[in-house]
Scaffold this motif. Sequence first.
Motif, PDB file in Angstrom:
ATOM      1  N   GLU A  76      -6.819  -8.196   5.481  1.00 50.19           N
ATOM      2  CA  GLU A  76      -7.029  -8.144   4.028  1.00 50.19           C
ATOM      3  C   GLU A  76      -6.511  -6.839   3.433  1.00 50.19           C
ATOM      4  O   GLU A  76      -6.181  -6.777   2.241  1.00 50.19           O
ATOM      5  CB  GLU A  76      -8.516  -8.363   3.685  1.00 50.19           C
ATOM      6  CG  GLU A  76      -9.391  -7.123   3.640  1.00 50.19           C
ATOM      7  CD  GLU A  76      -9.636  -6.540   5.019  1.00 50.19           C
ATOM      8  OE1 GLU A  76      -9.961  -5.345   5.102  1.00 50.19           O
ATOM      9  OE2 GLU A  76      -9.519  -7.275   6.023  1.00 50.19           O
ATOM     10  N   ILE A  80      -2.830  -7.158   1.728  1.00 53.34           N
ATOM     11  CA  ILE A  80      -2.476  -8.100   0.668  1.00 53.34           C
ATOM     12  C   ILE A  80      -1.818  -7.433  -0.530  1.00 53.34           C
ATOM     13  O   ILE A  80      -1.321  -8.125  -1.420  1.00 53.34           O
ATOM     14  CB  ILE A  80      -3.696  -8.927   0.203  1.00 53.34           C
ATOM     15  CG1 ILE A  80      -4.725  -8.056  -0.520  1.00 53.34           C
ATOM     16  CG2 ILE A  80      -4.317  -9.670   1.368  1.00 53.34           C
ATOM     17  CD1 ILE A  80      -5.819  -8.869  -1.188  1.00 53.34           C
ATOM     18  N   ASP A  81      -1.793  -6.105  -0.576  1.00 50.81           N
ATOM     19  CA  ASP A  81      -1.107  -5.398  -1.650  1.00 50.81           C
ATOM     20  C   ASP A  81       0.217  -4.806  -1.189  1.00 50.81           C
ATOM     21  O   ASP A  81       0.897  -4.130  -1.968  1.00 50.81           O
ATOM     22  CB  ASP A  81      -2.000  -4.285  -2.212  1.00 50.81           C
ATOM     23  CG  ASP A  81      -3.287  -4.839  -2.796  1.00 50.81           C
ATOM     24  OD1 ASP A  81      -3.218  -5.795  -3.581  1.00 50.81           O
ATOM     25  OD2 ASP A  81      -4.364  -4.323  -2.454  1.00 50.81           O
ATOM     26  N   LEU A 133       3.934  -9.413  -0.393  1.00 53.89           N
ATOM     27  CA  LEU A 133       4.144 -10.038  -1.695  1.00 53.89           C
ATOM     28  C   LEU A 133       5.577 -10.558  -1.834  1.00 53.89           C
ATOM     29  O   LEU A 133       5.800 -11.640  -2.384  1.00 53.89           O
ATOM     30  CB  LEU A 133       3.813  -9.037  -2.799  1.00 53.89           C
ATOM     31  CG  LEU A 133       2.349  -8.583  -2.834  1.00 53.89           C
ATOM     32  CD1 LEU A 133       2.162  -7.433  -3.804  1.00 53.89           C
ATOM     33  CD2 LEU A 133       1.426  -9.739  -3.191  1.00 53.89           C
ATOM     34  N   THR A 181      -8.592  -2.892  -2.964  1.00 53.06           N
ATOM     35  CA  THR A 181      -8.047  -3.795  -3.973  1.00 53.06           C
ATOM     36  C   THR A 181      -9.182  -4.367  -4.806  1.00 53.06           C
ATOM     37  O   THR A 181     -10.319  -4.481  -4.336  1.00 53.06           O
ATOM     38  CB  THR A 181      -7.262  -4.942  -3.320  1.00 53.06           C
ATOM     39  OG1 THR A 181      -6.790  -5.824  -4.331  1.00 53.06           O
ATOM     40  CG2 THR A 181      -8.126  -5.729  -2.349  1.00 53.06           C
ATOM     41  N   VAL A 187      -9.093  -7.395  -5.842  1.00 49.87           N
ATOM     42  CA  VAL A 187      -9.089  -8.831  -5.576  1.00 49.87           C
ATOM     43  C   VAL A 187     -10.082  -9.134  -4.460  1.00 49.87           C
ATOM     44  O   VAL A 187      -9.837  -8.823  -3.296  1.00 49.87           O
ATOM     45  CB  VAL A 187      -7.679  -9.312  -5.184  1.00 49.87           C
ATOM     46  CG1 VAL A 187      -7.682 -10.803  -4.874  1.00 49.87           C
ATOM     47  CG2 VAL A 187      -6.701  -9.010  -6.310  1.00 49.87           C
ATOM     48  N   GLY A 203      -8.635 -12.860  -1.426  1.00 46.30           N
ATOM     49  CA  GLY A 203      -7.208 -12.683  -1.200  1.00 46.30           C
ATOM     50  C   GLY A 203      -6.393 -13.950  -1.373  1.00 46.30           C
ATOM     51  O   GLY A 203      -5.182 -13.879  -1.637  1.00 46.30           O
ATOM     52  N   GLN A 262      -6.374 -15.787  -3.777  1.00 44.90           N
ATOM     53  CA  GLN A 262      -5.922 -15.865  -5.169  1.00 44.90           C
ATOM     54  C   GLN A 262      -4.497 -15.333  -5.337  1.00 44.90           C
ATOM     55  O   GLN A 262      -3.847 -15.626  -6.339  1.00 44.90           O
ATOM     56  CB  GLN A 262      -6.873 -15.085  -6.071  1.00 44.90           C
ATOM     57  CG  GLN A 262      -8.257 -15.704  -6.179  1.00 44.90           C
ATOM     58  CD  GLN A 262      -9.191 -14.883  -7.058  1.00 44.90           C
ATOM     59  OE1 GLN A 262      -8.911 -13.735  -7.372  1.00 44.90           O
ATOM     60  NE2 GLN A 262     -10.307 -15.482  -7.438  1.00 44.90           N
ATOM     61  N   ARG A 263      -4.029 -14.562  -4.369  1.00 46.72           N
ATOM     62  CA  ARG A 263      -2.641 -14.099  -4.420  1.00 46.72           C
ATOM     63  C   ARG A 263      -1.673 -15.286  -4.493  1.00 46.72           C
ATOM     64  O   ARG A 263      -0.576 -15.181  -5.027  1.00 46.72           O
ATOM     65  CB  ARG A 263      -2.323 -13.263  -3.184  1.00 46.72           C
ATOM     66  CG  ARG A 263      -2.887 -11.846  -3.220  1.00 46.72           C
ATOM     67  CD  ARG A 263      -1.994 -10.951  -4.046  1.00 46.72           C
ATOM     68  NE  ARG A 263      -2.444  -9.565  -4.017  1.00 46.72           N
ATOM     69  CZ  ARG A 263      -3.167  -8.990  -4.960  1.00 46.72           C
ATOM     70  NH1 ARG A 263      -3.542  -9.704  -6.019  1.00 46.72           N
ATOM     71  NH2 ARG A 263      -3.515  -7.719  -4.875  1.00 46.72           N
ATOM     72  N   GLU A 273      -7.190 -17.591   3.541  1.00 42.15           N
ATOM     73  CA  GLU A 273      -7.950 -16.379   3.871  1.00 42.15           C
ATOM     74  C   GLU A 273      -9.249 -16.810   4.533  1.00 42.15           C
ATOM     75  O   GLU A 273      -9.929 -17.719   4.057  1.00 42.15           O
ATOM     76  CB  GLU A 273      -8.258 -15.550   2.630  1.00 42.15           C
ATOM     77  CG  GLU A 273      -9.060 -14.288   2.968  1.00 42.15           C
ATOM     78  CD  GLU A 273      -9.250 -13.346   1.792  1.00 42.15           C
ATOM     79  OE1 GLU A 273      -8.468 -12.379   1.693  1.00 42.15           O
ATOM     80  OE2 GLU A 273     -10.171 -13.585   0.978  1.00 42.15           O
TER      81      GLU A 273
END
Length: 334
Positions: free
Chosen positions: A144, A147-148, A153, A185, A187, A190, A192-193, A233
């Motif tokens: 997790e 995820i940024d 991405l 993050t 969020v 995750g 939701q990415r 996730e």
Amino acid sequence: MYEEMVTARHYEERLQEEYLEGKQPAFDISAGPIPGELHLAAGHEAVAAGVCAHLRDDDVVTATHRPHHVAIAKGVDLKRMTAEIFGRRTGLCKGKGGHMHLFDPEVNFACSGIIAEGSPPAVGAALAAKKRNTDGVAVSFIGEGAIDQGGFLESLNLAAVHDLPVVFVIEDNDWAISMPKERVTDVADGSQRAAGFDMPGVRIDYDDAVAVHEAAEEAIMRARAGNGPSLLEVQVHRRMGHFMGDAEAYRPEEDVERHQRLDSVERLADDLRSTGASDDELEEIEERARERVEEAIAWAKEQPEPDPEEAYEDVFVERGERHQEPAAPAGGED
């Protein structure tokens, strides 16, 4: 799935014992039979077993710096993987990669210590499968805390644009090394990415192997059918430190206790009992798993260490391996 999960759990617990040999009381990362860092995945077993149950040897899997449970579920050679972790010549990478850089071409598995590094290669493998007109699938496991990352991405974007057969799997253990997720993050979910890249996103709030199996089946079937990527996730639980030797001073004691109580292996055993499995049957599975792990560790410890001069091998491709002079034309013409 239960046998793979039990194997992975026993494997991590035994590696912990082997790793700490010679490193105490004053922790010395270079001492003992396993030099360097070691990141163990006890508490993550359900996600690997549930996802990899749907994969074939020709499907590609990339994993993180915490890779052993995924490698076991994907079918990586356990003896050669263990030899690699112990730094032996007969290891998967001749003892040069260590536990974070495992590669087994027989089952198309690789991992890396770089955060989110596995996502771009997984997308590349999925692109190759599509161009070859096969039904191969790629799966990228990340944490997790990744995820940024740009690599993740950008991989989501490329996979979505080209409708690639790839599944991204986030293992959410609440901790990005020593940072709680909410400080990494905003969020909380995750999955939701996925919405930003017009692909399905599903979160499983507890590490139940059956629930993971069902969600992964839908995602992987979607990929095989040519319907594009998905993002899963799964909430997992880190039962050990980020790495062996981690004092975990940053982590509240109640959080450690909570994660110890949430055991996906025991929960799956209870589910099996409720559907008719006997204690004797489960014990037989557990004993088989223990024997497999002990045999792999014993074999690895007997393997030779590389000679120091072997450090210079496999660094560069030799000219003769990648380039051949063209044959002279028939008749001796220029």
